[in-house]
Design a protein around this motif. Structure first.
Motif, PDB file in Angstrom:
ATOM      1  N   GLY A  62      63.523 -24.936  39.310  1.00  0.00           N
ATOM      2  CA  GLY A  62      62.140 -24.813  39.735  1.00  0.00           C
ATOM      3  C   GLY A  62      61.695 -23.359  39.819  1.00  0.00           C
ATOM      4  N   ASP A  63      61.056 -22.979  40.933  1.00  0.00           N
ATOM      5  CA  ASP A  63      60.552 -21.615  41.099  1.00  0.00           C
ATOM      6  C   ASP A  63      61.658 -20.568  41.076  1.00  0.00           C
ATOM      7  OD1 ASP A  63      58.001 -22.596  41.264  1.00  0.00           O
ATOM      8  OD2 ASP A  63      57.833 -22.394  43.447  1.00  0.00           O
ATOM      9  N   LEU A  64      62.872 -20.962  41.404  1.00  0.00           N
ATOM     10  CA  LEU A  64      63.977 -20.001  41.393  1.00  0.00           C
ATOM     11  C   LEU A  64      64.365 -19.592  39.977  1.00  0.00           C
ATOM     12  CD1 LEU A  64      66.347 -21.343  44.208  1.00  0.00           C
ATOM     13  CD2 LEU A  64      64.549 -19.615  44.364  1.00  0.00           C
ATOM     14  N   ALA A  65      63.938 -20.376  38.992  1.00  0.00           N
ATOM     15  CA  ALA A  65      64.258 -20.043  37.602  1.00  0.00           C
ATOM     16  C   ALA A  65      63.485 -18.827  37.105  1.00  0.00           C
ATOM     17  CB  ALA A  65      63.970 -21.243  36.698  1.00  0.00           C
ATOM     18  N   THR A  66      62.509 -18.364  37.875  1.00  0.00           N
ATOM     19  CA  THR A  66      61.764 -17.162  37.460  1.00  0.00           C
ATOM     20  C   THR A  66      62.650 -15.923  37.403  1.00  0.00           C
ATOM     21  OG1 THR A  66      61.075 -16.747  39.758  1.00  0.00           O
ATOM     22  CG2 THR A  66      59.590 -18.058  38.360  1.00  0.00           C
ATOM     23  N   ILE A  67      63.826 -15.997  38.022  1.00  0.00           N
ATOM     24  CA  ILE A  67      64.776 -14.876  37.949  1.00  0.00           C
ATOM     25  C   ILE A  67      65.162 -14.577  36.509  1.00  0.00           C
ATOM     26  CG2 ILE A  67      66.870 -16.295  38.125  1.00  0.00           C
ATOM     27  CD1 ILE A  67      66.329 -12.983  39.952  1.00  0.00           C
ATOM     28  N   LYS A  68      65.016 -15.575  35.647  1.00  0.00           N
ATOM     29  CA  LYS A  68      65.400 -15.440  34.244  1.00  0.00           C
ATOM     30  C   LYS A  68      64.653 -14.305  33.554  1.00  0.00           C
ATOM     31  CE  LYS A  68      65.649 -18.228  29.983  1.00  0.00           C
ATOM     32  NZ  LYS A  68      65.465 -19.594  29.427  1.00  0.00           N
ATOM     33  N   ALA A  69      63.423 -14.036  33.950  1.00  0.00           N
ATOM     34  CA  ALA A  69      62.600 -13.031  33.265  1.00  0.00           C
ATOM     35  C   ALA A  69      63.174 -11.630  33.383  1.00  0.00           C
ATOM     36  CB  ALA A  69      61.173 -13.074  33.818  1.00  0.00           C
ATOM     37  N   ASP A  70      63.785 -11.305  34.532  1.00  0.00           N
ATOM     38  CA  ASP A  70      64.263  -9.945  34.776  1.00  0.00           C
ATOM     39  C   ASP A  70      65.784  -9.823  34.795  1.00  0.00           C
ATOM     40  OD1 ASP A  70      61.625  -8.915  35.106  1.00  0.00           O
ATOM     41  OD2 ASP A  70      61.596  -9.757  37.138  1.00  0.00           O
ATOM     42  N   LEU A  74      74.429 -11.066  30.294  1.00  0.00           N
ATOM     43  CA  LEU A  74      75.875 -10.817  30.252  1.00  0.00           C
ATOM     44  C   LEU A  74      76.486 -11.402  28.985  1.00  0.00           C
ATOM     45  CD1 LEU A  74      76.868 -11.588  33.972  1.00  0.00           C
ATOM     46  CD2 LEU A  74      76.337  -9.371  32.944  1.00  0.00           C
ATOM     47  N   ASN A  75      76.020 -12.578  28.596  1.00  0.00           N
ATOM     48  CA  ASN A  75      76.432 -13.208  27.333  1.00  0.00           C
ATOM     49  C   ASN A  75      75.389 -14.269  26.996  1.00  0.00           C
ATOM     50  OD1 ASN A  75      77.071 -15.517  28.896  1.00  0.00           O
ATOM     51  ND2 ASN A  75      79.203 -14.880  29.113  1.00  0.00           N
ATOM     52  N   ASP A  76      75.692 -15.131  26.068  1.00  0.00           N
ATOM     53  CA  ASP A  76      74.707 -16.120  25.617  1.00  0.00           C
ATOM     54  C   ASP A  76      74.330 -17.124  26.704  1.00  0.00           C
ATOM     55  OD1 ASP A  76      74.652 -14.944  23.146  1.00  0.00           O
ATOM     56  OD2 ASP A  76      76.043 -16.382  22.219  1.00  0.00           O
ATOM     57  N   LEU A  77      75.205 -17.311  27.683  1.00  0.00           N
ATOM     58  CA  LEU A  77      74.964 -18.311  28.709  1.00  0.00           C
ATOM     59  C   LEU A  77      74.516 -17.711  30.036  1.00  0.00           C
ATOM     60  CD1 LEU A  77      75.031 -21.241  29.697  1.00  0.00           C
ATOM     61  CD2 LEU A  77      77.511 -21.007  30.051  1.00  0.00           C
ATOM     62  N   PHE A  78      75.099 -16.578  30.419  1.00  0.00           N
ATOM     63  CA  PHE A  78      74.892 -16.055  31.762  1.00  0.00           C
ATOM     64  C   PHE A  78      74.153 -14.722  31.781  1.00  0.00           C
ATOM     65  CE2 PHE A  78      78.811 -18.612  32.062  1.00  0.00           C
ATOM     66  CZ  PHE A  78      78.407 -19.521  33.042  1.00  0.00           C
ATOM     67  N   ALA A  79      73.436 -14.497  32.874  1.00  0.00           N
ATOM     68  CA  ALA A  79      72.776 -13.221  33.127  1.00  0.00           C
ATOM     69  C   ALA A  79      73.080 -12.808  34.565  1.00  0.00           C
ATOM     70  CB  ALA A  79      71.270 -13.335  32.906  1.00  0.00           C
ATOM     71  N   LEU A  80      72.739 -11.583  34.899  1.00  0.00           N
ATOM     72  CA  LEU A  80      73.027 -11.025  36.221  1.00  0.00           C
ATOM     73  C   LEU A  80      71.728 -10.740  36.951  1.00  0.00           C
ATOM     74  CD1 LEU A  80      75.262  -9.836  38.159  1.00  0.00           C
ATOM     75  CD2 LEU A  80      74.828  -7.637  37.038  1.00  0.00           C
ATOM     76  N   ASN A  81      71.710 -11.049  38.241  1.00  0.00           N
ATOM     77  CA  ASN A  81      70.548 -10.754  39.059  1.00  0.00           C
ATOM     78  C   ASN A  81      70.154  -9.282  38.895  1.00  0.00           C
ATOM     79  OD1 ASN A  81      69.021  -9.999  41.626  1.00  0.00           O
ATOM     80  ND2 ASN A  81      69.245 -12.195  41.911  1.00  0.00           N
ATOM     81  N   PRO A  82      68.881  -8.967  38.678  1.00  0.00           N
ATOM     82  CA  PRO A  82      68.477  -7.584  38.417  1.00  0.00           C
ATOM     83  C   PRO A  82      68.692  -6.632  39.584  1.00  0.00           C
ATOM     84  CG  PRO A  82      66.551  -8.991  38.711  1.00  0.00           C
ATOM     85  CD  PRO A  82      67.732  -9.899  38.620  1.00  0.00           C
ATOM     86  N   ALA A  83      69.026  -7.158  40.765  1.00  0.00           N
ATOM     87  CA  ALA A  83      69.282  -6.297  41.925  1.00  0.00           C
ATOM     88  C   ALA A  83      70.640  -5.623  41.863  1.00  0.00           C
ATOM     89  CB  ALA A  83      69.178  -7.108  43.217  1.00  0.00           C
ATOM     90  N   MET A  84      71.417  -5.874  40.783  1.00  0.00           N
ATOM     91  CA  MET A  84      72.778  -5.340  40.705  1.00  0.00           C
ATOM     92  C   MET A  84      72.986  -4.459  39.471  1.00  0.00           C
ATOM     93  SD  MET A  84      75.037  -8.600  42.034  1.00  0.00           S
ATOM     94  CE  MET A  84      76.449  -7.567  42.457  1.00  0.00           C
ATOM     95  N   PRO A  85      72.241  -3.373  39.324  1.00  0.00           N
ATOM     96  CA  PRO A  85      72.386  -2.517  38.135  1.00  0.00           C
ATOM     97  C   PRO A  85      73.735  -1.809  38.062  1.00  0.00           C
ATOM     98  CG  PRO A  85      70.941  -1.474  39.735  1.00  0.00           C
ATOM     99  CD  PRO A  85      71.164  -2.878  40.211  1.00  0.00           C
ATOM    100  N   GLN A  86      74.326  -1.476  39.215  1.00  0.00           N
ATOM    101  CA  GLN A  86      75.620  -0.792  39.194  1.00  0.00           C
ATOM    102  C   GLN A  86      76.725  -1.734  38.713  1.00  0.00           C
ATOM    103  OE1 GLN A  86      75.939   2.463  39.620  1.00  0.00           O
ATOM    104  NE2 GLN A  86      73.732   2.557  39.984  1.00  0.00           N
TER     105      GLN A  86
END
Length: 393
Positions: A62-70, A74-86
């Motif tokens: 739902g609304d939590l999927a908006t994290i996908k934009a930013d 990491l690979n074809d399946l996973f991404a990392l929360n943008p709050a963790m640049p380090q």
């Protein structure tokens, strides 16, 4: 500087041993460090490391999927929360990894029971006299000049580091600075009246000086405050960077129970965790190359969003690995999927990796601890859980 009262007498006998840490090396000439950071409150792994490539991700979140934009890919399946640049930088450099769909043996949804199982290392609740990290200290291979010792960071030593093995306790002070002459006056007083306490006080002051290392942030909040997370990490790293310092440490950060407004709250919390990991890297200096940091939580959160833009208590989640010793640049684990039939009890991310396998793998690879000791002492009754190989160099 804060020194735990429960460790005062233990510290009395630690001075000579503490000074010989530099001679205690692992096989192959390595001098490993192992840090466990516990996130209390249950981290939502689907927001921390969102499976943006799963075809059901947007439908179930739902609304939590908006994290996908930013999110950072990491690979074809996973991404990392943008709050963790380090952490993203470490991942790209091969010094960060994610274990997804992971869980302890606990399968209920009580924070207190989940934390007890996570930290005690037992399969069931009710075991709170010692933690798996403390017991790990007791089964280190023989042949070291001085046994490896541990460090518990916080006003109360985390359960994972409590037990029979001697540990050092330290916490950043939340009090206003005192007159610089006060410690000297106290030492002069105890020199005449209580030599035993004088020795403890002297070592406590020296420990505080090493931990602070003139880098106090003057943070005044609890361990859910990003500034305090960084200060705790800096203090622990300053102690662990010493040739005579502890080689294993446990920290706990609070506040991860995101029932409401999850995305903005997680952005702040994950940002603090990210900065804390970076503080370890910077402060440890050259010994970062032999360091493994493991970030864990008691359980995950529901796959579906609730009515207050948050998530409720769940099961499967993520664990983070960071450090120069980590074979990173990868997401580890078997992805179970997000279709209704693939969820645990129809609501949670299905755990496919036992967290104990991860910890056993680190202990075996970095410290040479035997599988028998890991299954009988560190994680009693875990014989079927094999150490995960190849997590560290």
């Amino acid at each position: 500087m804060s020194i735990h009262r429960r460790h005062l007498l233990g510290l009395m006998g630690s001075s000579a041993a503490f000074g010989a840490f530099g001679t205690a090396h692992a096989a192959g000439g390595r001098d490993p460090r192992f840090v466990t950071i516990i996130l209390r409150g249950a981290l939502d792994g689907l927001s921390a490391v969102p499976p943006v490539g799963d075809p059901d991700f947007e439908r179930v979140r739902g609304d939590l999927a908006t994290i996908k934009a930013d999110a950072v890919s990491l690979n074809d399946l996973f991404a990392l929360n943008p709050a963790m640049p380090q952490f993203a930088r470490l991942y790209k450099a091969g010094q960060g990894a994610v274990v997804h769909a992971v869980a302890s043996p606990y399968r209920e949804r009580s924070h207190f029971d989940g934390q007890d199982v996570l930290e005690s290392g037992h399969e069931k609740t009710g075991y709170t006299r010692s933690g798996w990290m403390n017991r790990l200290l007791t089964v280190m291979p023989k042949g070291r000049a001085i046994p490896i010792k541990g460090l518990g960071v916080g006003a109360t030593t985390p359960l994972v580091m409590r037990g029979e093995a001697e540990v050092l306790g330290w916490a950043p002070s939340s009090l206003a600075p005192v007159d610089p002459d006060l410690p000297l006056r106290l030492m002069a007083l105890y020199e005449q009246s209580d030599p035993l306490l004088l020795k403890v006080l002297t070592e406590g002051i020296e420990t505080g000086k090493i931990a602070a290392n003139m880098t106090q942030t003057n943070a005044r909040g609890g361990s859910a405050d990003p500034a305090v997370m960084v200060q705790m990490a800096q203090g622990a790293a300053n102690l662990m960077a010493q040739a005579e310092g502890p080689r294993m440490a446990a920290l706990a950060f609070d506040g991860w129970d995101t029932h409401t407004q999850e995305l903005p709250r997680l952005a702040r919390l994950l940002g603090g965790l990210d900065q804390a990991i970076a503080a370890f890297e910077t402060t440890l200096g050259p010994v970062w190359q032999d360091t493994t940091i493991l970030v864990v939580t008691e359980f995950g959160r529901t796959v579906n969003i609730n009515g207050t833009k948050g998530t409720d208590h769940g099961t499967g989640t993520v664990a983070f690995l960071a450090g120069g010793a980590v074979k990173g640049g990868r997401v580890i684990g078997n992805w179970p999927g997000l279709k209704d039939a693939q969820l645990y009890e129809g609501r949670d991310l299905m755990p496919t990796t036992d967290l104990r396998a991860v910890i056993k793998g680190i202990a075996a690879d970095q410290f040479g601890v035997s599988g028998a000791a890991l299954s009988s002492t560190v994680f009693p009754g875990s014989e079927p859980i094999a150490p995960m190989k190849g997590l560290t160099a």
